[in-house]
Design a protein around this motif. Structure first.
Motif, PDB file in Angstrom:
ATOM      1  N   ASP A  41      23.734  32.324  27.381  1.00 31.05           N
ATOM      2  CA  ASP A  41      22.588  32.384  26.828  1.00 31.05           C
ATOM      3  C   ASP A  41      21.221  32.032  27.809  1.00 31.05           C
ATOM      4  O   ASP A  41      21.542  30.817  28.339  1.00 31.05           O
ATOM      5  CB  ASP A  41      22.670  31.419  25.382  1.00 31.05           C
ATOM      6  N   GLY A  42      20.397  32.780  27.886  1.00 29.19           N
ATOM      7  CA  GLY A  42      19.125  32.264  28.877  1.00 29.19           C
ATOM      8  C   GLY A  42      19.571  32.317  30.041  1.00 29.19           C
ATOM      9  O   GLY A  42      18.509  31.964  30.786  1.00 29.19           O
ATOM     10  N   LYS A  43      20.680  32.875  30.536  1.00 30.91           N
ATOM     11  CA  LYS A  43      20.897  33.098  31.850  1.00 30.91           C
ATOM     12  C   LYS A  43      21.094  34.686  32.213  1.00 30.91           C
ATOM     13  O   LYS A  43      21.327  35.483  31.506  1.00 30.91           O
ATOM     14  CB  LYS A  43      22.205  32.400  32.030  1.00 30.91           C
ATOM     15  N   GLU A  44      21.161  34.753  33.624  1.00 30.86           N
ATOM     16  CA  GLU A  44      21.264  36.128  34.092  1.00 30.86           C
ATOM     17  C   GLU A  44      22.594  36.566  34.105  1.00 30.86           C
ATOM     18  O   GLU A  44      23.640  35.562  34.065  1.00 30.86           O
ATOM     19  CB  GLU A  44      20.660  36.136  35.387  1.00 30.86           C
ATOM     20  N   ARG A  45      22.940  37.783  33.879  1.00 31.95           N
ATOM     21  CA  ARG A  45      24.313  38.234  33.886  1.00 31.95           C
ATOM     22  C   ARG A  45      24.934  38.038  35.579  1.00 31.95           C
ATOM     23  O   ARG A  45      24.222  38.383  36.387  1.00 31.95           O
ATOM     24  CB  ARG A  45      24.324  39.624  33.737  1.00 31.95           C
ATOM     25  N   GLU A  46      26.248  37.521  35.450  1.00 37.26           N
ATOM     26  CA  GLU A  46      26.860  37.042  36.449  1.00 37.26           C
ATOM     27  C   GLU A  46      28.173  37.671  37.141  1.00 37.26           C
ATOM     28  O   GLU A  46      28.799  37.824  36.093  1.00 37.26           O
ATOM     29  CB  GLU A  46      26.997  35.456  36.966  1.00 37.26           C
ATOM     30  N   PHE A  47      28.275  37.869  38.226  1.00 35.19           N
ATOM     31  CA  PHE A  47      29.482  38.535  38.572  1.00 35.19           C
ATOM     32  C   PHE A  47      30.863  37.454  38.394  1.00 35.19           C
ATOM     33  O   PHE A  47      30.649  36.479  38.414  1.00 35.19           O
ATOM     34  CB  PHE A  47      29.582  38.886  39.983  1.00 35.19           C
ATOM     35  N   VAL A  48      31.827  38.156  37.856  1.00 37.22           N
ATOM     36  CA  VAL A  48      33.173  37.174  37.595  1.00 37.22           C
ATOM     37  C   VAL A  48      34.393  37.941  38.632  1.00 37.22           C
ATOM     38  O   VAL A  48      34.785  36.957  39.233  1.00 37.22           O
ATOM     39  CB  VAL A  48      33.510  37.222  36.168  1.00 37.22           C
ATOM     40  N   ALA A  49      34.563  38.976  38.424  1.00 36.44           N
ATOM     41  CA  ALA A  49      35.775  39.614  39.258  1.00 36.44           C
ATOM     42  C   ALA A  49      35.645  41.263  39.260  1.00 36.44           C
ATOM     43  O   ALA A  49      34.815  41.678  38.378  1.00 36.44           O
ATOM     44  CB  ALA A  49      37.111  39.445  38.701  1.00 36.44           C
ATOM     45  N   ALA A  50      36.150  41.533  40.499  1.00 37.28           N
ATOM     46  CA  ALA A  50      36.201  43.106  40.434  1.00 37.28           C
ATOM     47  C   ALA A  50      37.560  43.613  41.152  1.00 37.28           C
ATOM     48  O   ALA A  50      38.095  42.793  41.686  1.00 37.28           O
ATOM     49  CB  ALA A  50      35.120  43.544  41.327  1.00 37.28           C
ATOM     50  N   ILE A  51      37.913  44.863  40.827  1.00 38.44           N
ATOM     51  CA  ILE A  51      39.211  45.410  41.257  1.00 38.44           C
ATOM     52  C   ILE A  51      38.808  46.724  41.473  1.00 38.44           C
ATOM     53  O   ILE A  51      38.244  47.664  40.901  1.00 38.44           O
ATOM     54  CB  ILE A  51      40.185  45.320  40.108  1.00 38.44           C
ATOM     55  N   SER A  52      39.611  47.239  42.719  1.00 40.60           N
ATOM     56  CA  SER A  52      39.438  48.465  43.269  1.00 40.60           C
ATOM     57  C   SER A  52      40.109  49.689  42.405  1.00 40.60           C
ATOM     58  O   SER A  52      40.637  49.202  41.192  1.00 40.60           O
ATOM     59  CB  SER A  52      40.092  48.542  44.656  1.00 40.60           C
ATOM     60  N   ARG A  53      39.808  50.925  42.758  1.00 34.66           N
ATOM     61  CA  ARG A  53      40.459  52.029  41.897  1.00 34.66           C
ATOM     62  C   ARG A  53      41.971  52.012  41.636  1.00 34.66           C
ATOM     63  O   ARG A  53      42.490  52.040  40.746  1.00 34.66           O
ATOM     64  CB  ARG A  53      40.172  53.368  42.380  1.00 34.66           C
ATOM     65  N   SER A  54      42.650  51.531  42.716  1.00 34.76           N
ATOM     66  CA  SER A  54      44.223  51.541  42.917  1.00 34.76           C
ATOM     67  C   SER A  54      44.565  50.209  42.330  1.00 34.76           C
ATOM     68  O   SER A  54      45.755  50.049  42.083  1.00 34.76           O
ATOM     69  CB  SER A  54      44.508  51.802  44.210  1.00 34.76           C
ATOM     70  N   SER A  56      44.634  47.569  44.350  1.00 37.63           N
ATOM     71  CA  SER A  56      44.939  46.952  45.443  1.00 37.63           C
ATOM     72  C   SER A  56      43.980  45.720  46.033  1.00 37.63           C
ATOM     73  O   SER A  56      44.519  44.865  46.717  1.00 37.63           O
ATOM     74  CB  SER A  56      45.263  47.732  46.723  1.00 37.63           C
ATOM     75  N   VAL A  57      42.880  45.936  45.571  1.00 37.90           N
ATOM     76  CA  VAL A  57      41.849  45.251  46.219  1.00 37.90           C
ATOM     77  C   VAL A  57      41.151  44.320  44.874  1.00 37.90           C
ATOM     78  O   VAL A  57      40.809  45.064  43.766  1.00 37.90           O
ATOM     79  CB  VAL A  57      40.725  45.841  47.093  1.00 37.90           C
ATOM     80  N   THR A  58      41.236  42.942  44.947  1.00 36.97           N
ATOM     81  CA  THR A  58      40.337  42.179  44.038  1.00 36.97           C
ATOM     82  C   THR A  58      39.459  41.304  44.643  1.00 36.97           C
ATOM     83  O   THR A  58      39.705  40.964  45.858  1.00 36.97           O
ATOM     84  CB  THR A  58      41.426  41.460  43.333  1.00 36.97           C
ATOM     85  N   LYS A  59      38.201  40.904  43.729  1.00 36.28           N
ATOM     86  CA  LYS A  59      37.289  39.973  44.348  1.00 36.28           C
ATOM     87  C   LYS A  59      37.009  39.156  43.181  1.00 36.28           C
ATOM     88  O   LYS A  59      37.033  39.606  41.922  1.00 36.28           O
ATOM     89  CB  LYS A  59      36.131  40.740  44.864  1.00 36.28           C
ATOM     90  N   TYR A  60      36.474  37.954  43.545  1.00 34.60           N
ATOM     91  CA  TYR A  60      36.552  36.998  42.469  1.00 34.60           C
ATOM     92  C   TYR A  60      35.269  36.176  42.718  1.00 34.60           C
ATOM     93  O   TYR A  60      35.055  35.773  44.196  1.00 34.60           O
ATOM     94  CB  TYR A  60      37.643  35.949  42.205  1.00 34.60           C
ATOM     95  N   ALA A  61      34.361  35.559  41.918  1.00 34.35           N
ATOM     96  CA  ALA A  61      33.338  34.471  41.955  1.00 34.35           C
ATOM     97  C   ALA A  61      34.217  33.498  42.235  1.00 34.35           C
ATOM     98  O   ALA A  61      35.154  33.156  41.970  1.00 34.35           O
ATOM     99  CB  ALA A  61      32.617  34.551  40.612  1.00 34.35           C
ATOM    100  N   ASP A  62      33.553  32.410  43.199  1.00 38.11           N
ATOM    101  CA  ASP A  62      34.004  31.424  43.829  1.00 38.11           C
ATOM    102  C   ASP A  62      34.395  30.619  42.662  1.00 38.11           C
ATOM    103  O   ASP A  62      35.609  29.768  42.652  1.00 38.11           O
ATOM    104  CB  ASP A  62      33.003  30.589  44.631  1.00 38.11           C
ATOM    105  N   SER A  63      33.379  30.462  41.459  1.00 41.59           N
ATOM    106  CA  SER A  63      33.700  29.446  40.502  1.00 41.59           C
ATOM    107  C   SER A  63      35.051  29.762  39.557  1.00 41.59           C
ATOM    108  O   SER A  63      35.422  29.137  38.900  1.00 41.59           O
ATOM    109  CB  SER A  63      32.739  29.422  39.578  1.00 41.59           C
ATOM    110  N   VAL A  64      35.669  31.042  39.946  1.00 42.00           N
ATOM    111  CA  VAL A  64      36.897  31.345  38.905  1.00 42.00           C
ATOM    112  C   VAL A  64      38.018  31.703  39.977  1.00 42.00           C
ATOM    113  O   VAL A  64      39.157  31.833  39.307  1.00 42.00           O
ATOM    114  CB  VAL A  64      36.714  32.493  38.089  1.00 42.00           C
ATOM    115  N   LYS A  65      37.998  31.509  41.218  1.00 43.68           N
ATOM    116  CA  LYS A  65      39.173  31.597  41.959  1.00 43.68           C
ATOM    117  C   LYS A  65      40.127  30.758  41.552  1.00 43.68           C
ATOM    118  O   LYS A  65      39.946  29.626  41.338  1.00 43.68           O
ATOM    119  CB  LYS A  65      38.519  31.723  43.448  1.00 43.68           C
ATOM    120  N   GLY A  66      41.469  31.187  41.481  1.00 44.56           N
ATOM    121  CA  GLY A  66      42.480  30.346  41.395  1.00 44.56           C
ATOM    122  C   GLY A  66      42.882  30.184  39.735  1.00 44.56           C
ATOM    123  O   GLY A  66      43.911  29.621  39.310  1.00 44.56           O
ATOM    124  N   ARG A  67      41.881  30.698  39.020  1.00 43.47           N
ATOM    125  CA  ARG A  67      42.059  30.397  37.680  1.00 43.47           C
ATOM    126  C   ARG A  67      41.978  31.835  36.732  1.00 43.47           C
ATOM    127  O   ARG A  67      42.533  32.018  35.736  1.00 43.47           O
ATOM    128  CB  ARG A  67      40.798  29.710  36.910  1.00 43.47           C
TER     129      ARG A  67
END
Length: 123
Positions: A41-54, A56-67
């Motif tokens: 609420d009241g904040k911008e939409r932020e990135f959490v995680a992404a995954i490639s089409r296959s 094989s590649v994943t990306k995470y926001a620093d705040s959620v890495k490891g969790r």
């Protein structure tokens, strides 16, 4: 065109876990990189995680890495977000998104969006 429907949100205590799902319909799911974003609420939409089409590649926001863990099942046309050790400040609407290209954390590059699922983390 692809339609996205999120599910799995709800109320959880701090330190708890949830698994979000995003079911896709329409054109070939494996053609799309997928992402998860969240908006409190009241904040911008932020990135959490992404995954490639296959998957094989994943990306995470620093705040959620490891969790948090993003995964996908192309046979089931579904992407998942496993969330553990949740914090009250992670209360937000969680959205999945799709793009016909490489996975990215850049919100504006995703063309297709779901309606979101509410995650509430109580303290």
């Amino acid at each position: 065109q692809v339609q996205l429907v999120e599910s799995g949100g709800g109320l959880v205590q701090a330190g708890g876990s949830l698994r979000l799902s995003c079911a896709a319909s329409g054109r070939t799911f494996s053609s799309y990189a997928m992402g998860w974003f969240r908006q409190a609420d009241g904040k911008e939409r932020e990135f959490v995680a992404a995954i490639s089409r296959s998957g094989s590649v994943t990306k995470y926001a620093d705040s959620v890495k490891g969790r948090f863990t993003i995964s996908r099942d192309n046979a089931a046309n579904t992407v998942y977000l496993q969330m553990t050790s949740l914090k009250p400040e992670e209360t937000a609407v969680y959205y999945c998104a799709a793009r016909a290209g490489d996975s990215t954390e850049l919100r504006y590059l995703y063309r297709y969006w779901g309606q979101g699922t509410q995650v509430t983390v109580s303290s």
